[in-house]
Structures are given as structure tokens and as C-alpha cells.
Design an enzyme around this catalytic site. Structure first.
Site, short mmCIF file in Angstrom:
data_model
loop_
_atom_site.label_atom_id
_atom_site.label_comp_id
_atom_site.label_asym_id
_atom_site.label_seq_id
_atom_site.Cartn_x
_atom_site.Cartn_y
_atom_site.Cartn_z
N GLY A 197 0.80 -1.21 0.00
CA GLY A 197 0.00 0.00 0.00
C GLY A 197 0.83 1.26 0.00
O GLY A 197 0.38 2.31 -0.46
N GLY A 242 -8.31 14.57 -35.42
CA GLY A 242 -8.64 14.81 -34.03
C GLY A 242 -7.43 15.14 -33.19
O GLY A 242 -7.54 15.83 -32.17
#
Length: 548
Positions: free
Chosen positions: A204, A438
Site C-alpha cells: 500500500g 482529431g
């Protein structure tokens, strides 16, 4: 008979108590003499000796750290901060324990200092104390420091070198990580947050660097992963080393987790100092400026030689950046990841700018999913901290292919579009050569909010290249032609002259001016000066929902 006289009855005294017999106490039960209090000098000396022992650390763990090729936490702080500027917090903090012998600092050194005279808050995990593992006291120190950094409005730097959660503390260690992550998010966009991974950063613990703005790693020393090699082998059967799984090279070239990869700890900490020189202290300040360089009158004729006229011929966009930015200096973010786009911090006329540029040397400069994500996060960082954006365009479109479409190129490309549309800082676009489809739109075109759009005489703004357009528009004519190749060439030239002329974009208001390549630096400097007072606020809302 004579009368017998009896004595008068004596009334007992009910309030009378028998008097106790008091014996002298034995000598051993006497009160001891009052202790002799130490003098102030003795108190000061003992405290200084304790402080010195804590700061020096235990010899064997320190030696082991050096054998691993790593510096101690305090040696790192000495390299990062100005001499004598560090003020430590929580030196005597330690976890409670039944033996009362838990180590002081609890494996992390926290405090404040200066870098080039500017205030920063910093914590350095100390691997020589409990392996730098995180328990409640350790986490509390970091959390308190983070709160102070936000209150004061100063950058936060974390030097990570930890074995992870302290298993003996169980869920309390996990709770400590959660408090750190929450503060990372609350500080995001408020103060710059920098992580430097100088050893293991596993489980974590890896999420905190991922939540910060920039992450530095050191080759052969830093490792970051959620599950280690042993767990990977047990679950998947894959055999992998620590560096192969989560080393600096992996995160600098494959995953994109590392913003910067350095060869040594010393060079990493010097790079952190340089990065800080380009950043404001917080979101309410402007980046630190240097004296002007008279860039508005600075001609750079070399630019005309660096960029070929032929749109299919590659060149190194870094050479263009070196001509445009002061002293040719810039700090490139994610230098070896998604290399078809460049993101760099530098200065123009003394003012800090963020530059986003296509790199024709890699995949002809096309945009793919990783490049779009890389540029999007950089744009959002610059916007959060008042850094103007300069976008250099030479893009043939988005990368076509099944893998890109299935990999989410629409979703990932939308991140860059969203980032630019959301940005409120001064924004200048410069089209060097091709700007197709694009990809032209998302590279900060006027249509999505660029304040100033400039173009070179070699610009080509179009839906697609001439030959590709002819293949679509004139497909039936070429199928029926006796000489399709000759017809294709003729139609492509006609399309090039009418729809892709350098004047097409400026005549239709897609760009504001055509500038000579040699005047590019001067034109950008003048544009930044013109936009220096820009004020723009968006609609009132809690927050947008950026594409993920």
C-alpha cells in the site's frame, strides 16, 4: 451491727479511649532523605547526549545501509536542504511498548527546511530504524507534517525507504497509510508534492508516490510494487527479481509511474532541488521568475534548419525546445516513457512555462493512449500551479490499430482533451508542420480554448494527409481511371494546394498569425507578455468528471 460503707460507683467515660503505646519506629522505616535534583547543566547535558545518540543512530544498521549503497535519512536531508536550515519535528516520538525501549523517531525523520532559501516540508523514512516500517506513531508524524505543509502553503517532499506496514501493528498500520493517502489527495493542486523513492516502497505504501505530482527513482536501488516477487511467483508462477518487477527502469520506461529516473541518490536529490526552482510554493503564487532576457527581440534562425519542410522527414523536437527556451535548458518529465510526446518545464524570458510537443523522431509524433495520458497529467499540473502552457504541434493523427482501439484510445485521448479544455492558464499553440484530424484538435487548438494560435509557413491543418484524403473522397474516380497512380498524384496536389495551404488556417481564423521560424521564440515571449493578466473562472460546480 456496724454499718458497712461501700465506695461510690464510678461512671465510665464513654469518650475516653485507651492511649496507644507508641514504640519508636525501626530505623529502616524512616522517611528517606529528599533526592538531590540534578542541576540545569546536568539536565541539558543528558538531553544533548540523548539527542546526539538519536541523530547518530546505531552503528551496525548505519553500516549495513552504506553497504547496500544507500545513504541514511539524515545524510539525504543534508544533501537536499540548505546547510543548517533543517528544523526537526518529533525527534523523541516513539511507539509505546511494554519494555519502554522502542526506538525514538519511530523510523521517520520529519521537519522543515529550505531549498535555495525557499521553505519546504520533508519527511525521510529511516531504514536503519525498524526497517523504516510504518506504524501508528510513524504515520502520525507524516500526517502532522502534511497538515503543516498545507497550512503554511509550502511544497511537501517525501523520501521513501521502507519495508512497508509494520506487521506487529496490524490494521493500525493500514489505518496510518489511509490517513496519508487522504492528505495526498487533499493537498493535490494546493501544494507541489514530490516523492523520492530511495529503497523499497512496497504494498500500500506505493500509492502515496502515485498520488503525488512527481516521483523520482534511482537505478538499481529503488523498487516499487504492490505485490513482491514471492507473491507473484506463488500466485502466477512467474519468476521475477525485485528490479525486474518494480525497479526504476521499469517504472521509467514501461509503467510510467516514475517521472524521473536518476543514476545515484545524490543526483536525484540535486534534480529535486532544480525542479523546485521551477515551481511555485503553492497554487496561490506564481512560479519564481528570473530576470528578463529580451526574448521579444531574440532571433533564432537555426529553427529553420532544424525542421525540414518535408512533413514526412523526422527531426528531434528537443532541438526546437532548446532554441525556444532560455539558455536551451529544460527539465523533461517522463523522458523515457511515451516518448512520442515531450513534456518539459523551462523558461521563456525568465518566466516558467510548461511545454507539450509532438516528437517526430518517435512514431512520426502520433498520439497514442500513453502519450495522451502523459500529456494530460502534465497539462493539469501546470494549470493547477499557474504555469503557462506552450504547445508545439507536428502531429499526423492518433495511432491507428486494433490494439489502440481496444486499449481505450478514445477514453485515454479524451483525458488530454479534457485537460486542455479545463485549463485556465495562458495557452499558446504553435503549429510547425502537420496538424491532422482529431489529434490537431486535442493539441490545444483554438476550438478548445487556446488563447493564441501561431503557425509556421510550413503548417498543414487538415482532416488528414492529402493522399489519404484523396483515397477517401475520390475512391470511385480512381477505381475507374486507366492510370490510378497518376490521377491520385494530381488530385493529391490539388487537395494540397486548396485544403492544406499554409494560408488556409489563418484565412479561416484557425490561427492568429503566420510567423517566421526564426521569430518563434520572440512571438511566444510577446504572446506570454500579452496574456500575463489573464483571468478566467469556470462555471460553479463541485468538480468535473474527468475521463478515466
Amino acid at each position: 451491727m456496724s454499718e458497712i460503707l461501700l465506695p461510690a460507683p464510678v461512671r465510665p467515660d464513654v469518650n475516653r479511649r485507651p492511649r496507644p503505646v507508641v514504640s519508636p519506629p525501626p530505623p529502616e522505616t524512616l522517611s528517606p532523605p529528599s533526592p538531590v535534583r540534578p542541576t540545569m547543566q546536568q539536565v541539558r547535558t543528558r538531553r544533548q547526549e540523548l539527542r546526539s545518540r538519536i541523530e547518530t543512530g546505531q552503528a551496525r544498521p548505519v553500516e549495513r545501509q552504506h553497504r547496500l549503497g544507500k545513504l541514511t535519512a539524515r545524510e539525504r536531508l543534508a544533501l537536499l536542504l540548505d546547510d543548517g536550515s533543517f528544523t526537526e519535528l518529533g525527534l523523541y516520538r516513539r511507539a509505546p511498548g511494554p519494555d519502554g525501549k522502542r526506538p525514538h523517531t519511530d523510523g521517520v525523520v520529519t521537519g522543515s527546511g529550505t531549498v535555495d532559501g525557499r521553505k519546504v516540508f520533508v519527511y525521510a523514512q529511516d531504514f536503519t530504524v525498524s526497517g523504516g516500517s510504518l506504524g501508528p506513531a510513524h504515520a502520525s508524524k507524516i500526517q502532522h507534517l502534511m497538515d503543516l505543509a498545507v497550512r503554511v502553503g509550502a511544497p511537501l517532499i517525501g523520501l521513501n525507504d521502507s519495508g512497508g506496514a509494520r506487521i506487529q501493528d496490524g490494521a493500525l498500520a493500514l489505518d496510518g497509510f489511509g490517513g496519508i493517502f487522504r492528505r495526498n489527495v487533499q493537498a493535490s493542486g494546493v501544494i507541489p508534492q514530490i516523492s523520492v523513492v530511495l529503497g523499497p516502497c512496497a504494498g500500500g505504501a506505493a500509492y502515496s508516490p502515485a498520488l503525488t505530482d512527481f516521483t523520482f527513482m534511482v537505478r538499481e536501488t529503488s523498487q516499487m510494487y504492490l505485490t513482491g516477487p514471492d507473491v507473484v511467483a506463488a500466485v502466477t508462477g512467474e519468476k521475477v527479481t525485485h528490479n525486474e518487477l518494480g525497479g526504476a527502469q521499469v517504472h521509467g520506461t514501461v509503467s510510467g509511474v516514475a517521472s524521473f529516473v536518476c543514476d545515484t541518490e545524490e543526483s536525484a536529490l540535486q534534480e529535486v532541488r532544480y525542479l523546485l526552482s521551477l515551481l511555485p510554493a503553492n497554487n496561490l503564487e506564481l512560479p519564481p521568475a528570473q530576470p528578463p532576457r529580451n526574448a521579444v527581440a531574440d532571433l533564432r534562425p537555426a529553427l529553420a534548419d532544424i525542421v525540414p519542410v518535408d512533413p514526412a522527414q523526422p527531426y528531434d523536437m528537443r532541438l526546437v525546445l532548446a532554441e525556444i527556451l532560455d539558455d536551451g535548458e529544460f527539465m523533461e518529465v517522463h523522458e523515457n516513457w511515451a516518448t512520442n510526446v515531450l513534456c518539459a518545464l523551462g523558461r521563456i524570458d525568465g518566466q516558467v512555462v510548461g511545454t507539450v510537443a509532438n516528437q517526430p523522431l518517435v512514431l512520426a509524433g502520433v498520439l497514442d493512449g500513453e502519450a495522451a495520458e502523459k500529456a494530460a497529467r502534465f497539462v493539469r499540473f501546470c494549470d493547477a500551479f499557474n504555469i503557462p502552457l506552450v504547445t508545439l504541434v507536428d502531429v499526423p493523427g492518433f495511432l491507428p490499430g486494433v490494439s489502440e482501439e481496444h486499449g481505450g484510445i478514445i477514453r485515454r485521448g479524451a483525458k488530454l482533451l479534457y485537460a486542455y479544455c479545463e485549463a485556465t492558464v495562458p495557452r499558446i499553440q504553435v503549429i510547425l508542420r502537420k496538424a491532422y484530424g482529431g489529434a490537431y484538435i486535442v493539441m490545444d487548438s483554438r476550438s478548445i480554448g487556446a488563447d493564441l494560435a501561431l503557425a509556421w509557413p510550413t503548417n498543414e491543418v487538415a482532416v488528414m494527409g492529402a493522399e489519404a484524403a484523396v483515397n477517401v473522397v475520390h475512391r470511385r474516380e480512381m477505381a475507374a481511371a486507366g492510370d490510378p497512380a497518376r490521377l491520385r498524384a494530381s488530385l493529391a496536389q490539388q487537395y494540397q494546394e486548396t485544403m492544406m495551404s499554409p494560408d488556409f488556417a489563418v484565412e479561416r481564423g484557425l490561427v492568429d498569425d503566420i510567423v517566421d521560424p526564426a521569430l518563434t521564440r520572440a512571438a511566444i515571449a510577446a504572446g506570454l507578455e500579452m496574456l500575463s493578466g489573464k483571468r478566467l473562472t469556470g462555471p460553479e460546480r463541485k468538480h468535473g468528471n474527468a475521463p478515466q
